[in-house]
Design a protein around this motif. Sequence first.
Motif, PDB file in Angstrom:
ATOM      1  N   UNK A 194       0.811  -1.220   0.000  1.00 43.74           N
ATOM      2  CA  UNK A 194       0.000   0.000   0.000  1.00 43.74           C
ATOM      3  C   UNK A 194       0.846   1.273   0.000  1.00 43.74           C
ATOM      4  N   UNK A 195       2.162   1.128   0.171  1.00 41.83           N
ATOM      5  CA  UNK A 195       3.056   2.288   0.142  1.00 41.83           C
ATOM      6  C   UNK A 195       3.250   2.822  -1.277  1.00 41.83           C
ATOM      7  N   UNK A 196       3.018   1.982  -2.272  1.00 37.62           N
ATOM      8  CA  UNK A 196       3.176   2.329  -3.691  1.00 37.62           C
ATOM      9  C   UNK A 196       4.578   2.864  -3.990  1.00 37.62           C
ATOM     10  N   UNK A 197       5.553   2.217  -3.390  1.00 38.39           N
ATOM     11  CA  UNK A 197       6.965   2.517  -3.613  1.00 38.39           C
ATOM     12  C   UNK A 197       7.756   1.265  -3.248  1.00 38.39           C
ATOM     13  N   UNK A 198       9.042   1.285  -3.531  1.00 40.61           N
ATOM     14  CA  UNK A 198       9.883   0.166  -3.105  1.00 40.61           C
ATOM     15  C   UNK A 198       9.944   0.169  -1.583  1.00 40.61           C
ATOM     16  N   UNK A 199       9.688  -0.978  -1.003  1.00 39.16           N
ATOM     17  CA  UNK A 199       9.687  -1.080   0.451  1.00 39.16           C
ATOM     18  C   UNK A 199      11.102  -0.958   1.004  1.00 39.16           C
ATOM     19  N   UNK A 200      11.211  -0.374   2.174  1.00 36.96           N
ATOM     20  CA  UNK A 200      12.492  -0.241   2.858  1.00 36.96           C
ATOM     21  C   UNK A 200      12.736  -1.473   3.725  1.00 36.96           C
ATOM     22  N   UNK A 201      13.925  -1.550   4.265  1.00 34.27           N
ATOM     23  CA  UNK A 201      14.239  -2.642   5.187  1.00 34.27           C
ATOM     24  C   UNK A 201      13.266  -2.624   6.366  1.00 34.27           C
ATOM     25  N   UNK A 202      12.996  -1.463   6.911  1.00 34.61           N
ATOM     26  CA  UNK A 202      12.071  -1.344   8.048  1.00 34.61           C
ATOM     27  C   UNK A 202      10.653  -1.775   7.673  1.00 34.61           C
ATOM     28  N   UNK A 203      10.203  -1.398   6.468  1.00 32.41           N
ATOM     29  CA  UNK A 203       8.882  -1.829   5.989  1.00 32.41           C
ATOM     30  C   UNK A 203       8.811  -3.349   5.965  1.00 32.41           C
ATOM     31  N   UNK A 232       6.357 -10.128   9.136  1.00 29.59           N
ATOM     32  CA  UNK A 232       5.891 -10.846  10.327  1.00 29.59           C
ATOM     33  C   UNK A 232       4.508 -11.436  10.109  1.00 29.59           C
ATOM     34  N   UNK A 233       3.744 -10.847   9.207  1.00 28.00           N
ATOM     35  CA  UNK A 233       2.371 -11.284   8.943  1.00 28.00           C
ATOM     36  C   UNK A 233       2.273 -12.270   7.784  1.00 28.00           C
ATOM     37  N   UNK A 234       3.403 -12.589   7.148  1.00 32.10           N
ATOM     38  CA  UNK A 234       3.363 -13.324   5.878  1.00 32.10           C
ATOM     39  C   UNK A 234       4.029 -14.687   5.937  1.00 32.10           C
ATOM     40  N   UNK A 235       3.573 -15.540   5.042  1.00 35.52           N
ATOM     41  CA  UNK A 235       4.188 -16.845   4.848  1.00 35.52           C
ATOM     42  C   UNK A 235       5.081 -16.848   3.615  1.00 35.52           C
ATOM     43  N   UNK A 236       4.880 -15.864   2.733  1.00 33.68           N
ATOM     44  CA  UNK A 236       5.635 -15.793   1.476  1.00 33.68           C
ATOM     45  C   UNK A 236       5.631 -14.353   0.981  1.00 33.68           C
ATOM     46  N   UNK A 237       6.494 -14.087  -0.007  1.00 34.44           N
ATOM     47  CA  UNK A 237       6.550 -12.767  -0.613  1.00 34.44           C
ATOM     48  C   UNK A 237       6.833 -12.909  -2.099  1.00 34.44           C
ATOM     49  N   UNK A 238       6.156 -12.106  -2.898  1.00 35.92           N
ATOM     50  CA  UNK A 238       6.493 -11.968  -4.316  1.00 35.92           C
ATOM     51  C   UNK A 238       7.322 -10.691  -4.358  1.00 35.92           C
ATOM     52  N   UNK A 239       8.605 -10.850  -4.578  1.00 38.48           N
ATOM     53  CA  UNK A 239       9.537  -9.742  -4.372  1.00 38.48           C
ATOM     54  C   UNK A 239       9.945  -9.043  -5.657  1.00 38.48           C
ATOM     55  N   UNK A 240      10.618  -7.934  -5.437  1.00 30.44           N
ATOM     56  CA  UNK A 240      11.130  -7.143  -6.540  1.00 30.44           C
ATOM     57  C   UNK A 240      12.497  -6.600  -6.172  1.00 30.44           C
ATOM     58  N   UNK A 241      12.608  -5.301  -6.067  1.00 30.35           N
ATOM     59  CA  UNK A 241      13.892  -4.631  -5.830  1.00 30.35           C
ATOM     60  C   UNK A 241      14.122  -4.255  -4.372  1.00 30.35           C
ATOM     61  N   UNK A 242      13.362  -4.814  -3.472  1.00 29.09           N
ATOM     62  CA  UNK A 242      13.461  -4.460  -2.066  1.00 29.09           C
ATOM     63  C   UNK A 242      14.786  -4.970  -1.473  1.00 29.09           C
ATOM     64  N   UNK A 243      15.233  -4.338  -0.378  1.00 26.92           N
ATOM     65  CA  UNK A 243      16.488  -4.741   0.252  1.00 26.92           C
ATOM     66  C   UNK A 243      16.314  -5.945   1.180  1.00 26.92           C
ATOM     67  N   UNK A 244      16.486  -7.126   0.632  1.00 21.96           N
ATOM     68  CA  UNK A 244      16.389  -8.340   1.446  1.00 21.96           C
ATOM     69  C   UNK A 244      17.749  -8.582   2.096  1.00 21.96           C
ATOM     70  N   UNK A 245      17.969  -7.832   3.155  1.00 27.26           N
ATOM     71  CA  UNK A 245      19.237  -7.871   3.876  1.00 27.26           C
ATOM     72  C   UNK A 245      19.267  -9.088   4.797  1.00 27.26           C
TER      73      UNK A 245
END
Length: 70
Positions: A34-43, A49-62
Amino acid sequence: MKRCLFAGGRLGGRYPKEIKARLRGHQIELLENTYQRILTEEDLLSLLNECDAVISGSEPYTKRVIDSAV
């Protein structure tokens, strides 16, 4: 029901509509970016915490993000 985050920041949080229906057919709820932007590490730390999976893109998966999801 399982939950899957659609991160898709470069798409402005939009996704092909058939994805939602297809996942629903497999008892998976799609959570939208819902942020309509690339999610940050904090996001990600908050949302995954609420998810079992993610369809990812360019987010920082640190290491911190991955470790928090385990």
